[in-house]
Design a protein around this motif. Sequence first.
Motif, PDB file in Angstrom:
ATOM      1  N   UNK A 370       6.509 -12.305  19.060  1.00 10.62           N
ATOM      2  CA  UNK A 370       6.212 -11.175  20.185  1.00 10.62           C
ATOM      3  C   UNK A 370       7.291 -10.490  20.404  1.00 10.62           C
ATOM      4  N   UNK A 371       7.389  -9.089  20.607  1.00  9.94           N
ATOM      5  CA  UNK A 371       8.268  -8.177  20.705  1.00  9.94           C
ATOM      6  C   UNK A 371       8.260  -7.408  22.124  1.00  9.94           C
ATOM      7  N   UNK A 372       9.159  -7.068  22.829  1.00  7.64           N
ATOM      8  CA  UNK A 372       9.046  -6.606  24.053  1.00  7.64           C
ATOM      9  C   UNK A 372      10.053  -5.398  24.088  1.00  7.64           C
ATOM     10  N   UNK A 373       9.721  -4.256  24.631  1.00 11.70           N
ATOM     11  CA  UNK A 373      10.385  -2.959  24.959  1.00 11.70           C
ATOM     12  C   UNK A 373      10.474  -2.878  26.447  1.00 11.70           C
ATOM     13  N   UNK A 374      11.553  -2.659  26.964  1.00 14.82           N
ATOM     14  CA  UNK A 374      12.014  -2.472  28.036  1.00 14.82           C
ATOM     15  C   UNK A 374      12.852  -1.137  28.358  1.00 14.82           C
ATOM     16  N   UNK A 375      12.018  -0.046  29.134  1.00 10.15           N
ATOM     17  CA  UNK A 375      12.533   0.995  29.201  1.00 10.15           C
ATOM     18  C   UNK A 375      13.452   1.282  30.154  1.00 10.15           C
ATOM     19  N   UNK A 376      14.156   2.354  30.484  1.00  6.61           N
ATOM     20  CA  UNK A 376      15.103   2.591  31.795  1.00  6.61           C
ATOM     21  C   UNK A 376      14.330   2.927  32.690  1.00  6.61           C
ATOM     22  N   UNK A 386       4.671  -5.143  15.899  1.00  3.21           N
ATOM     23  CA  UNK A 386       5.926  -4.644  15.365  1.00  3.21           C
ATOM     24  C   UNK A 386       6.505  -3.891  16.172  1.00  3.21           C
ATOM     25  N   UNK A 387       7.904  -3.844  16.164  1.00  2.00           N
ATOM     26  CA  UNK A 387       8.840  -2.782  17.258  1.00  2.00           C
ATOM     27  C   UNK A 387       8.466  -1.463  16.950  1.00  2.00           C
ATOM     28  N   UNK A 388       8.074  -0.976  15.704  1.00  2.25           N
ATOM     29  CA  UNK A 388       7.628   0.512  15.615  1.00  2.25           C
ATOM     30  C   UNK A 388       6.215   0.468  16.276  1.00  2.25           C
ATOM     31  N   UNK A 389       5.312  -0.433  16.513  1.00  2.00           N
ATOM     32  CA  UNK A 389       4.263  -0.231  17.148  1.00  2.00           C
ATOM     33  C   UNK A 389       4.653  -0.077  18.801  1.00  2.00           C
ATOM     34  N   UNK A 390       5.433  -0.653  19.331  1.00  2.00           N
ATOM     35  CA  UNK A 390       5.817  -0.902  20.733  1.00  2.00           C
ATOM     36  C   UNK A 390       6.227   0.551  20.935  1.00  2.00           C
ATOM     37  N   UNK A 391       7.163   1.016  20.041  1.00  2.00           N
ATOM     38  CA  UNK A 391       7.821   2.438  20.316  1.00  2.00           C
ATOM     39  C   UNK A 391       6.860   3.650  20.253  1.00  2.00           C
ATOM     40  N   UNK A 392       5.698   3.428  19.458  1.00  2.00           N
ATOM     41  CA  UNK A 392       4.707   4.244  19.309  1.00  2.00           C
ATOM     42  C   UNK A 392       3.744   4.271  20.424  1.00  2.00           C
ATOM     43  N   UNK A 393       3.550   3.203  21.163  1.00  2.00           N
ATOM     44  CA  UNK A 393       2.703   3.022  22.301  1.00  2.00           C
ATOM     45  C   UNK A 393       3.443   3.627  23.564  1.00  2.00           C
ATOM     46  N   UNK A 394       4.730   3.176  23.581  1.00  2.00           N
ATOM     47  CA  UNK A 394       5.432   3.450  24.692  1.00  2.00           C
ATOM     48  C   UNK A 394       5.513   5.176  24.716  1.00  2.00           C
ATOM     49  N   UNK A 395       5.502   5.718  23.827  1.00  2.00           N
ATOM     50  CA  UNK A 395       5.767   7.123  23.731  1.00  2.00           C
ATOM     51  C   UNK A 395       4.594   8.236  23.877  1.00  2.00           C
TER      52      UNK A 395
END
Length: 396
Positions: A370-376, A386-395
Amino acid sequence: MAAATIGLVPALAAGGDPDLPEVTAQELVEKIAASETDQFSGTVKVSVDLGLPSFGGLDLSELAGSLGGEGKDGKGGSTATPEEKLTSLASGTHTLRVAGDGPDRQKLTFVDGADEYSLIRDGDQAWAYDGSTGEALHTEDAGAKGDRPADDHVSDMSPKELATKALDAADETTRVTVDGTTTVAGRDAYRLALTPKDSGSTVKAVRIAVDAETGTPLKFTVAPSDGGKAIVDAGFSKIDFARPSTGTFAPPKDAKITESKQLAPGDATPGKDAKGDAHSKAPKDTEAAKDAEEALNSLPAPLAGLASAEGTEIHGKGWASVAELTFPKGQGLPAAGSDSDAPAGLSLDSLGKKVKGDFGTGTLFSTRIVNALVTEDGRAFVGAVTPEKLVEVAGK
């Protein structure tokens, strides 16, 4: 399970593997569903390697207290309370002795060290016994199997329950095939494989070794997409389907016995409200609420008590789905030295690494599954991707 793509290729034995009658994936899934093995005894080895990050010197006992648990020096309760032992199954390697004689007579014993710890169900009586301290927790009128928190946690790590949950969760994003044959605990077995159709998941495959005679899952393995050792590997090293001689449990005469309403964490302080309870924050009685709770509980432990499940949005489906959550009042986690109610030492800098993308700037918290991305701007994107997938979705 009905929507998953089920392969029609029958099982074929590789060199050295048992030569078993041909079976299709559909037939093997049906064999698992029809298996009834309430009487058994054996030894289960459970290995879990989630690749949890270092928390940079964070005082975990203080953190546990802030999120509703008790640290090592927590007051009240008994050392026999199952919470710590059951939680330990989420990491490392453990050896368990298990025995079952129907739904109302069961015993599970942790044998990791010199001192054993046991959970026993005997009719309407339930016991937890800690051999290292001589303390026992006892409850009467324990209720039906599955109604007790201890049952839920223990069964979660059995090969059968893990396999059942994986098959129940299989949808149109899943490919189900028979991946040859194998031998587990001296018994011939078929190997069933569940794999994601789409890219982006941290999981390469879930493999279930199914006893050829009884249909009982004997081993459950989660293989990571980036290679390396299994994320989860739970399987029998010994098993006997004869009726076990479990007997009636009686604690030692000098045992310190605590009576309790149930063998549940936090029993010693009835009425106490747990801080940071993820479940209390989610909207109730909806499929979205269920997805929100699952995503929230997938966050690294220090984050689970701070994010909110309200307004959760799910991006994608199945294996590559990503949940978007929000923090209260649009705020993210506190930075080091900020004025907040978070436990001492809890900061973005100490828990993850800074990343940038079309979404702006955020902090990535990584495990092997499990990976998590918290934006500012106060959003959290969580998934077994993957982290790359999280960055893609967040963008987007």
